[in-house]
Design an enzyme around this catalytic site. Structure first.
Site, PDB file in Angstrom:
ATOM      1  CB  CYS B  80      -0.975  -0.044   1.171  1.00  0.00           C
ATOM      2  SG  CYS B  80      -2.327   1.142   1.021  1.00  0.00           S
ATOM      3  CG  HIS B 172      -3.083  -3.626   3.784  1.00  0.00           C
ATOM      4  ND1 HIS B 172      -1.952  -2.965   4.160  1.00  0.00           N
ATOM      5  CD2 HIS B 172      -3.918  -2.682   3.289  1.00  0.00           C
ATOM      6  CE1 HIS B 172      -2.078  -1.675   3.912  1.00  0.00           C
ATOM      7  NE2 HIS B 172      -3.267  -1.478   3.371  1.00  0.00           N
ATOM      8  CD  GLU B 174      -0.228  -5.724   5.881  1.00  0.00           C
ATOM      9  OE1 GLU B 174      -0.052  -6.386   4.836  1.00  0.00           O
ATOM     10  OE2 GLU B 174      -0.482  -4.510   5.879  1.00  0.00           O
TER      11      GLU B 174
END
Lengths: 298, 191
Positions: B80, B172, B174
């Site tokens: 991002c 994302h 994560e």
């Protein structure tokens, strides 16, 4: 593989709060101030008509800001723009969502619209942040759908004492839950007046389910470093920047101290970068009960 | 010896990246000084605010250290905001500080404001099954050239790019429970 697209999920709401971690969110009342904040390295701005110190000084009813101010700021910066709605005023929140603000602060700094009920925040696509004074209050707000929690502190006071009190209360509350057995948690939830499932989750994970930021009284780089070391994951600076004598230098210094909060030499460098006096402060003990903003909401 | 992965911790969701790599038993740590960046074999630039992270990189000499790490052959993955900082071109913006390492042009907040943030399944080249993409005020890539290769698209927009030891994702990984992108990055480090 599904073709379905899910817009504005719990994950995207809490996710934005995660993206703001380690940063400084600054209160601004004009396009010029918003640009100063962005240039100094703010991660987001809170668009307001008046900063809390002025709301406190002028009195009267404080409401959602003039949309022209908020929209002009949204057009002027690329970082996220937040705006405040009154506690319980879900129609103000609907308006803020309609114009596309990135985060809504259901805030005790504005005059509450409802003394009994907060906004049911799960109904919204836009994420919310809410203030708290202790863990139970944080969990009630998360239960209603808040995607970020912040300490209330005492807004517009330039005095950090209430923010430290609230941050310690949240952290100590979490530590206390971690030591309890499953069969003790229901009684604890009842005593706290907090949702059982969230109490159980915090006990298990040892942290809040959403990011935990600090607000209310931060005026210096050392204040920022204090709150970060106490466990805040980012900070809000309200009146502290644009009510000081050196907004540009102070904004940069507070960002510096927030980034390297655990290195006193760096915090010292940040302090040396200041060029004028901090905002005037108020001894919170001298404030009559009805002028304390932290007691608004439950 | 296992590679040391640094996660740039100036600002953003660095804690989620650290947790994700710990789950697959990587040696990983938060880094926020030039010295700490250069002590790592690979670096992750997390999601956050690209203007903020860029300003801090410039102000505290961390950006130069990242360029040095790249010159030394270290792998870098940007998610991002990290994708924006890796791009050579940021649409409509010549002044924003960037690393400028990847042959691609990005558009910031390209899918809209926060209320338009979304989740969708994605097929990434190099992965044997779809993975979940979480897009938060996300950029997309409008153009790649040179050695950069688009490895994932969503509705015809490029959302992941690889160029040698550099990886950029608009989403994302994560924030999900799927660790396939972390495994992909680990393979890149070891190559």
């Amino acid at each position: 593989m599904s073709d379905e697209v899910q817009i504005s999920t719990w994950k995207t709401k809490v996710g934005l709060a995660e993206m703001l971690r380690g940063g400084v969110i600054m209160d601004v009342t004009s396009v010029e101030q918003a640009k100063i904040a962005e240039d100094a390295g703010a991660v987001a701005v809170m668009a307001l008509e008046r900063v809390p110190a002025d709301i406190r000084a002028e009195g009267g009813v404080a409401r959602m800001a003039d949309l022209r101010i908020i929209e002009a700021i949204m057009d002027a910066v690329t970082i996220p723009v937040m705006a405040k709605a009154r506690i319980g005023h879900f129609a103000e929140a609907q308006v803020l969502e309609a114009i596309g603000v990135d985060f809504i602060d259901e805030s005790e700094v504005l005059t509450p619209a409802d003394e009994k009920y907060h906004i049911w925040k799960h109904d919204f696509k836009v994420p919310f942040v809410c203030g708290c004074t202790c863990l139970a209050e944080a969990l009630r707000r998360i239960g209603e759908g808040a995607a970020m929690i912040r300490t209330k502190g005492e807004a517009g006071s330039g005095n950090i004492v209430e923010a430290t009190r609230h941050m310690r209360a949240v952290i100590q509350g979490i530590e206390e839950l971690k030591g309890l057995r499953d069969d003790e948690l229901m009684t604890k939830a009842k005593e706290m007046g907090a949702p059982f499932e969230l109490v159980r989750q915090v006990a298990r994970e040892g942290k809040l389910p959403v990011p935990n930021f600090s607000a209310g009284g931060i005026a210096t780089p050392a204040d920022a470093a204090l709150m970060m070391q106490l466990g805040a994951e980012a900070i809000f600076v309200g009146s502290g920047i644009f009510k000081s004598e050196d907004p540009e230098a102070r904004a940069r210094a507070i960002v510096h101290a927030c980034t390297y909060y655990n290195d006193p030499h760096e915090v010292a460098k940040a302090c040396r970068g200041l060029e004028g006096a901090a905002m005037p402060g108020i001894d919170v003990r001298s404030l009559p009960e009805e002028e304390r903003l932290a007691t608004r909401g439950w | 010896m296992a590679a040391r992965i640094g996660v740039l911790a100036l600002q953003g969701d660095f804690a989620e990246h650290i947790k994700a790599f710990e789950e697959i038993d990587c040696t990983v740590e938060a880094v926020k000084t030039p010295e700490a960046v250069l002590s790592c074999d690979a670096l992750v630039i997390p999601g956050g605010e690209s203007t903020t992270i860029g300003k801090l990189c410039e102000r505290f000499g961390v950006g130069e250290a990242i360029l040095q790490l790249h010159a030394n052959g270290g792998a870098i993955w940007g998610t991002c905001a990290g994708m924006i900082l890796l791009a050579k071109e940021i649409e409509g913006n010549d002044t924003q500080w960037r690393l400028g390492l990847m042959d691609m042009a990005v558009r910031r907040n390209a899918f809209g404001r926060q209320v338009e943030s979304f989740e969708a399944d994605l097929q990434v080249i190099g992965l044997d099954r779809p993975t979940r993409g979480v897009f938060i005020r996300a950029p997309f890539v409008t153009r790649v050239w040179g050695d950069a290769q688009a490895i994932c698209t969503f509705r015809d927009k490029i959302v992941a790019v690889r160029q040698g030891k550099l990886l950029a994702t608009a989403f994302h990984p994560e924030l999900t429970d799927d660790r396939c992108m972390q495994h992909l990055f680990r393979r890149m480090i070891e190559e």
